[in-house]
Design an enzyme around this catalytic site. Structure first.
Site, PDB file in Angstrom:
ATOM      1  CG  HIS A   1       2.417  -6.445  -5.280  1.00 27.80           C
ATOM      2  ND1 HIS A   1       1.361  -7.414  -5.479  1.00 27.80           N
ATOM      3  CD2 HIS A   1       1.772  -5.378  -5.617  1.00 27.80           C
ATOM      4  CE1 HIS A   1       0.140  -7.071  -5.577  1.00 27.80           C
ATOM      5  NE2 HIS A   1       0.565  -5.715  -5.940  1.00 27.80           N
TER       6      HIS A   1
ATOM      7  CG  ASP B   1      -3.138  -5.505  -7.793  1.00 27.37           C
ATOM      8  OD1 ASP B   1      -2.036  -5.370  -7.472  1.00 27.37           O
ATOM      9  OD2 ASP B   1      -3.995  -5.281  -7.055  1.00 27.37           O
TER      10      ASP B   1
ATOM     11  CD  GLU C   1       0.544  -3.740  -2.864  1.00 29.08           C
ATOM     12  OE1 GLU C   1       0.201  -2.543  -2.562  1.00 29.08           O
ATOM     13  OE2 GLU C   1      -0.350  -4.948  -3.095  1.00 29.08           O
ATOM     14  CD  GLU C   2      -2.866  -6.772  -3.583  1.00 36.37           C
ATOM     15  OE1 GLU C   2      -3.517  -6.214  -2.708  1.00 36.37           O
ATOM     16  OE2 GLU C   2      -3.007  -6.637  -4.928  1.00 36.37           O
TER      17      GLU C   2
ATOM     18  CG  ASP D   1       0.765  -2.316  -7.186  1.00 37.31           C
ATOM     19  OD1 ASP D   1       0.159  -3.098  -7.915  1.00 37.31           O
ATOM     20  OD2 ASP D   1       0.842  -2.355  -6.105  1.00 37.31           O
TER      21      ASP D   1
ATOM     22  CG  HIS E   1      -8.035  -6.200  -4.956  1.00 38.65           C
ATOM     23  ND1 HIS E   1      -8.017  -5.646  -3.903  1.00 38.65           N
ATOM     24  CD2 HIS E   1      -6.804  -6.209  -5.475  1.00 38.65           C
ATOM     25  CE1 HIS E   1      -6.962  -5.070  -3.601  1.00 38.65           C
ATOM     26  NE2 HIS E   1      -5.942  -5.270  -4.638  1.00 38.65           N
TER      27      HIS E   1
END
Lengths: 463, 463
Positions: free
Chosen positions: A285, A297, A331-332, A359, A431
């Site tokens: 992504h 990520d 995606e998130e 991912d 994140h």
């Protein structure tokens, strides 16, 4: 007994026949696999591509100008590699912005104040000025679910649940802890809380809070939701345990939800020479959270996928099936890229036979997890010996990936394959502000690209 | 044919009998192994022990005051864990000191100067003031060996050979490149060179030169030997390739060799309850190079070994054989700890049956390499299923370790086992300023300790 003897012999003989046939292919295949890995390690583009995505663009949350830059970046990188087709696919994405104010502290009865590192969870409503409230702590989600409304009403819920250190695969520990972030605001609102703050989902102690999606429930009050860094959460938990006194929490967040916005998946392919209508996709992504640089990520997944196809093109491989790279948007916080892709390709009659996703970061490769039928796992396991020199050993049923997941509903019998790198460091970066280019190791990233390119090639050859 | 049928049946039946017996033990063993890993991950001491070794002491080259601090540190940590016996074993070690001056630059014909990051190789003679000389570059050691004396005489040899990126196991790439450091001063002196500088042995491009042992040859002139950082080496190589002009190199190093010094191995054990005279050792080396903090090399091995024994003690395991932790002194420049240990234990009649070493860093565990007989490998492979949930997959013949190596000459039939963690990042840190505590991941280190403790326990139980 006789039957068993015959059966045993038959199996024994069959084994040797199959074995010999495989041995011949094995020698040829292992030469090609070696070329693929050498290209990844000696002439690889993955690391420089990742540097560019992280440093020339950086964080790229859906709906932001950075996400649109990333879409353009993806298109022009894919064009540069001169694949057969490169194009955009329109996707409507949610648009949430963090705003500029994100501060918090707590105060004990004796007046002492302690500042905390705090981040709004993605999708949270703002506090509308400074919100204050007494903290009520819960060790974990189960304790919160069992609480009485009178003990929670009007207070700020703090869920201090840590990820379980003893789990070997860190994604399992993440999965077990995920509900405090995803459902914490619903659980707390049901008991009349005015806000919820959680311990960041991380396996290490540091000062960088994490973010990530959370949900609200129709008909329930939407309360602000935020995460404290693991260091801050531990300190707060210790203080609450020691003092047993009341602590007041103050915080301010001016994040906001805006109308959905138009964005794009970015797609490139090498056309199949024998079965152009059979499509094997590989992707990651393009969007990331708005903190850090989205390096592991999922910048890693983006460059893994692009590099997997580039290597095959560089080695003049002519695929049997159409090999397609997809950079999924969003995606998130919504997975609109994955959902839209699956619907559109189904509607346009593009037959998808296999899909691969990266991912889980740019770490040392360990193997592949298969979400499909036994035949898919058997096929992947038939590559085990070929991959052994590259220290790939994990070939198991498991999760494919969020972006490729929706393809399962549209294509009966499709096999989804997730790339499985070493997971130990992933939740140090996930994140949070540490997910930057500098925390990706060049060789580990390149070995991932080589592994994915090798897998893509073997699947095209043998499926 | 009949014979084969009977044989096939016999093998089939035997297989199921053995299989069932193993299944029973397997269930019991897997419970204990889970306890061992949980102790390592939930209550582990390895990370804090490593922090203390790296930060309270730091770099600890043999003969330095820091090395003596490390000896005391080791003794008192082992005492604190309350093992049955803790003692010193005297070792005479070489004593080389870096000195305070280490500077270098090169100058092109047009006068432009470029400063380089340079480190003396361990054991090098000094330059005795500023040494200057024309640079003559060789792409690799083979090219230097083929050179004519007239092209080298009186010049400063620069060997720009890089480690081979396409090798999958980085230790193989290191082994192939090692001679430029170990033998470069001999090769260059034979051709009359006045000094040798090499590209640092590292797989990444950065500004920190590495160090490490090098040799001189009796009867040949001892010339100064140093390493440039990979960044500096690449820049210098490019400049030499582009300009084809002459470059003059200037450098100064005041390192010196001092008389051998007394130091110690540090030893602790849990006495065997059944065969106390059969010893299984586990160890790493306490000394490090004088750059960085010796975190991966080999602080990790020290805390791995100590933790492996601590966990078994904590779980109240009573070993059959005597389990012994050895902190070896002077692996880096002489291996006097390993050599002395083997001789002394042989002389005192202490029977060694197995030895385990951890000296490949504190990275995510992948498996074990066996330097021994087929029976040793078979035994280790019989643990494969037990270790699978912990993602341990490498069980192969291979290298044991430098420290335990000399035991092979003293004990016929001993099995040496090397711990094999993921090797991809090792040569980013190896013998350079980046080998600090911050570059060790807590979980990866702890998983290594759990793996080693589990192995030690299984070996004691089944050997």
């Amino acid at each position: 007994m006789q039957f068993k003897i015959v059966l045993t012999l038959f199996i024994t003989l069959s084994f040797f026949t199959v074995h010999n046939a495989q041995e011949n292919n094995h020698a040829e295949d292992s030469v090609m696999l070696r070329k693929i890995y050498s290209e990844a390690l000696e002439n690889g583009h993955a690391y420089e591509d990742l540097r560019s995505l992280c440093k020339d663009i950086g964080a790229r949350l859906s709906g932001s100008v950075s996400a649109e830059m990333a879409v353009q970046w993806g298109y022009h990188r894919l064009k540069k590699y001169d694949f057969d087709t490169v194009y955009f696919q329109e996707v409507m994405v949610p648009h949430w912005e963090r705003g500029t104010k994100e501060n918090g502290y707590y105060q004990s009865k004796d007046g002492k104040i302690t500042k905390v590192n705090i981040l709004a969870l993605g999708g949270s409503v703002p506090t509308n000025g400074i919100m204050e409230g007494e903290i009520v702590m819960f060790k974990n989600r189960d304790a919160l679910l069992k609480a009485n409304k009178k003990d929670v009403e009007g207070k700020i819920v703090f869920i201090s649940q840590p990820m379980d250190q003893k789990m070997i695969t860190t994604f399992s520990a993440y999965g077990a802890c995920y509900p405090i972030r995803g459902l914490g605001a619903i659980d707390a609102a049901k008991l009349g809380a005015k806000a919820v703050i959680i311990r960041s989902l991380s396996l290490s102690e540091h000062d960088h809070p994490h973010t990530g999606t959370m949900q609200y429930e129709e008909g329930l009050k939407k309360i602000p939701a935020a995460a404290l860094s693991t260091n801050d959460a531990t300190a707060l938990e210790n203080l609450l345990n020691e003092s047993k006194g009341k602590l007041t929490f103050y915080f301010e967040m001016d994040c906001k939800v805006l109308p959905d916005k138009k964005s794009h998946n970015v797609i490139a392919e090498l056309k199949g020479s024998e079965n152009p209508n059979n499509i094997i996709t590989i992707g990651g992504h393009l969007d990331s959270w708005d903190i850090g640089e989205g390096a592991h990520d999922d910048g890693a997944g983006i460059v893994h996928s692009m590099e997997a196809l580039r290597i095959l093109k560089e080695l003049n491989y002519k695929p049997k099936n159409t090999l397609r790279v997809v950079f999924f948007m969003n995606e998130e916080n919504g997975n609109m890229g994955g959902k839209t892709y699956a619907k559109k390709v189904k509607a346009s009659g593009e037959h998808h036979i296999l899909a691969i996703e990266s991912d889980r970061g740019g770490f040392s490769p360990r193997g592949f997890s298969v979400d499909g039928k036994q035949k898919h796992l058997d096929l992947i396991r038939s590559f085990e010996k070929l991959f052994k020199p590259y220290l790939i050993h994990h070939f198991e049923f498991g999760y494919g990936g969020v972006d490729i997941g929706p393809l399962k509903n549209e294509f009966e019998g499709i096999g989804l394959i997730g790339f499985v790198p070493d997971s130990q460091r992933y939740f140090d970066f996930h994140h949070n502000a540490n997910d930057v280019f500098e925390n990706v190791n060049k060789r580990e990233l390149e070995l991932g690209a080589g592994s994915l390119s090798g897998l893509l090639w073997l699947l095209d050859r043998y499926y």
